[in-house]
Design an enzyme around this catalytic site. Structure first.
Site, mmCIF file in Angstrom:
data_model
loop_
_atom_site.group_PDB
_atom_site.id
_atom_site.type_symbol
_atom_site.label_atom_id
_atom_site.label_comp_id
_atom_site.label_asym_id
_atom_site.label_seq_id
_atom_site.Cartn_x
_atom_site.Cartn_y
_atom_site.Cartn_z
ATOM 1 N NE ARG B 57 -3.625 -1.880 2.633
ATOM 2 C CZ ARG B 57 -4.902 -1.663 2.337
ATOM 3 N NH1 ARG B 57 -5.333 -0.443 2.110
ATOM 4 N NH2 ARG B 57 -5.750 -2.659 2.287
ATOM 5 C CB THR B 58 3.415 2.484 2.354
ATOM 6 O OG1 THR B 58 2.568 2.191 3.451
ATOM 7 C CG2 THR B 58 4.125 3.789 2.625
ATOM 8 C CE LYS B 86 18.085 -13.202 -1.881
ATOM 9 N NZ LYS B 86 18.235 -14.145 -2.990
ATOM 10 N NE ARG B 107 6.678 -0.349 6.089
ATOM 11 C CZ ARG B 107 5.420 0.038 6.310
ATOM 12 N NH1 ARG B 107 5.044 1.266 6.041
ATOM 13 N NH2 ARG B 107 4.546 -0.785 6.797
ATOM 14 C CG HIS B 135 4.221 5.303 8.646
ATOM 15 N ND1 HIS B 135 4.747 5.790 7.471
ATOM 16 C CD2 HIS B 135 3.252 4.431 8.278
ATOM 17 C CE1 HIS B 135 4.129 5.217 6.446
ATOM 18 N NE2 HIS B 135 3.219 4.391 6.918
#
Ligand SMILES: Nc1ncnc2c1ncn2[C@@H]1O[C@H](COP(=O)(O)OP(=O)(O)OP(=O)(O)O)[C@@H](O)[C@H]1O
Ligand SMILES: [Mg+2]
Ligand SMILES: [Zn+2]
Lengths: 155, 310
Positions: B57-58, B86, B107, B135
């Protein structure tokens, strides 16, 4: 007649005296100093549970041939905010100061939040700002978690 | 006052005036976000979206915002499939991205990650959520929703309902509401109350805060009802969870005694805290809230990247 004071410990020629440590906290102070890192000929004396006019009871640590780094002084300031540090040269007190906590404390204690980015293997030192002074509460500048139990988190 | 070149890590990085400016610019972005007006003010800029914890969503909201203004994006959508990250430290990933892009949206699953990234990057970093930490764009879109519905943020009575302990959105929102002089009413299960740290902070700000234990009474004179997710993991056993979740559920019966102008908000996705029957009521503002994330992020990108017209 006043009893002779603190004569239980032999005078040192050069070194550092950490006096007015809160009762029972001298072993933590020794841990901060890092006794293993000392010159093998240096004597370390610890006086536990000494009578003090100002504090009731206190501890004292005396270390020969060593001066404390600013980082170690900050760590001592956290766990023993009443401590005084005297630099001894040629048997005399050359310098004496109280420990005081700077606004930012870098690399002294780990953040208590296991999920904080500073605990995840990044090339960064922990850093706290003083959220409150009396009693001391620190706030992690990264995750903003507050901490007042420094003993458990000293590096 | 300018946001140009600045990081946005926490809502506390912004003053009240700066928040007002963001909301003003966001309001002007609405027709562009809806597609009824074309504006390519970020043409030629490149934005890095580093979603080192997936959040579709974000991410879509930021991508939409960037692309509506003509910016292009390079995206790490899922770190587990990206060979770039990674095993790499965040610091290295950020150093690389800051050499490529004009700004970084991050994020990350760990608290404090955005602050560290901002120190590492010489390009602006926008925090899109770091673990249970901050946030700030969520808070800004929450404010935009309230402002749009009520025309102001000042003097409103805002009820914060549900998990006030672990819900990070609520902590940031409470700070912002205090900044604007709103009255804050707290209602939560006893084990999920606002942490002392946050309460103390609000007190220091001189905020008007009170607790309420009756949902009906809280709803009756509220202007905003902000509902948060109550997660199963927070409870020892299923029946306790079911009992609590049931007693905080918002449906049309609960809203029957509300003011006409009350809006119901939720950061979404919801788990059942709001009954679907509420969706059709004039009180429901949560879908609008989700949409307003786009113009708010457009405003931020435009201001931080220093686009003309912002
Ligand atoms: N040569 C030395 N060897 C070991 N310890 C010393 C020596 N000289 C002074 N000290 C200690 O260093 C500390 C500071 O010395 P100072 O003479 O200033 O003590 P004081 O008058 O008791 O002051 P305070 O008010 O700090 O207690 C004391 O704990 C003292 O015992
Ligand atoms: Mg003395
Ligand atoms: Zn931390």
């Amino acid at each position: 007649m006043a009893a002779p004071r603190e004569l239980k410990i032999t005078p040192i020629k050069n070194g550092t005296v950490i006096d007015h440590i809160g009762n029972g906290l001298s072993l933590e102070v020794l841990r901060i100093i890092g006794v293993n890192e000392l010159d093998k000929d240096s004597t370390v004396s610890v006086a536990l549970h000494v009578r003090s006019q100002k504090m009731g009871w206190k501890d004292i640590v005396k270390v020969e041939n060593m001066e404390l780094s600013p980082r170690k002084v900050n760590a001592i300031a956290l766990i023993a905010p009443t401590a005084t540090i005297s630099i001894i040269r040629d048997y005399k007190v050359r310098e004496k100061r109280t420990v005081d906590l700077p606004e930012h404390i870098v690399g002294v204690a780990r953040c208590p939040n296991p999920n904080c980015i500073t605990n995840r293997g990044e090339p960064v030192e922990s850093e706290f700002e003083v959220a409150r002074r009396r009693p001391v509460v620190l706030r992690c500048i990264y995750c903003e978690r507050q901490m007042d139990d420094f003993l458990e988190h000293l590096i | 006052m300018s946001l140009k070149g600045r990081d946005l890590i926490s809502i506390r990085d912004l003053s009240r005036e700066e928040i007002e400016e963001v909301l003003k610019v966001a309001h002007r972005m609405i027709p562009i976000a809806e597609g009824s007006k074309i504006d390519r003010r970020l043409d030629g800029t490149l934005l890095a979206l580093a979603f080192l914890e997936p959040s579709t969503r974000t991410r879509l909201s930021f991508e939409t915002a960037a692309q509506r203004l003509g910016a292009r994006c390079i995206t790490i959508a899922d770190p587990t499939t990206s060979s770039v990250v990674k095993g790499e430290t965040l610091s290295d990933t950020i150093r690389m991205l800051s050499n490529y892009a004009d700004a970084i949206v991050l994020r990350h699953p760990n608290e404090g990650a955005a602050r560290l990234a901002a120190q590492t990057s010489d390009k602006p970093v926008i925090n899109a959520g770091d673990g249970a930490g901050q946030h700030p764009t969520q808070t800004l879109l929450d404010l935009a929703t309230i402002q749009e519905a009520h025309g102001t943020l000042n003097g409103l009575r805002v009820v914060l309902l549900g998990d006030l302990r672990y819900g990070r959105t609520v902590h940031s929102l409470a700070h912002a509401l205090a900044l604007f002089g709103a009255e804050i009413v707290l209602i939560s299960p006893p084990t999920l109350k606002l942490p002392d740290e946050v309460t103390e902070h609000l007190d220091q700000m001189g905020a008007k805060v009170r607790e309420e234990d009756q949902l009906h009474r809280a709803v009756r004179d509220a202007d905003v009802l902000y509902v948060t997710r109550i997660q199963k993991e927070r409870f020892g056993d299923e029946t306790e969870y079911a009992k609590v979740a049931g007693s905080y559920r918002i449906d049309n019966a609960v809203l029957a005694g509300a003011k006409q102008r009350l809006i119901v908000m939720h950061p979404l996705p919801r788990l059942g805290e709001i009954a679907p029957e509420v969706d059709g009521s004039p009180h429901a503002a949560y879908f609008r809230q989700a949409f307003l994330g786009v113009p708010v992020r457009m405003a931020l990108l435009s201001m931080i990247l220093g686009a003309k017209g912002s």
